[in-house]
Design a protein around this motif. Sequence first.
Motif: not given
Length: 132
Positions: A34-39, A63-71, A103-107, A126-132
Amino acid sequence: RALPTVSAGAWGLNGATITAYGIPNQAAVTPFLWVQNAGTSAGEITGSASCSGATIDLGSLGTAAGDTNTSVGVAVQAAVDAAGTCVVGSRYDATLTVNAKATDVTVTAGYKVNLADGSSDRLSLETSDSLN
């Protein structure tokens, strides 16, 4: 007389590149990515997978639309299957790139295993953004 040439420099989008590690490549497994786009700005999702020493171009994943979760898990697995270079029973890493503000995108990554008795189990990855 020639006009002087001035370089305006280069620019790049502050996009996000995030890797999900160790996705099982098995018929009984359904990957969840899931791609989360908080922007507020949408971003195209592209990617690659690394498996068995090969890099697989996943192409456009939507496309990861703003303020959505895209599978994108099903699309990633379909591209891995189509490439035919990832050995069944192995694992692969999927790197997703989103051209939206980093900074708006996580997986979020995980998978579901369909067991022989008809039950299923879900596990996180694990994802690379969860390791930071």
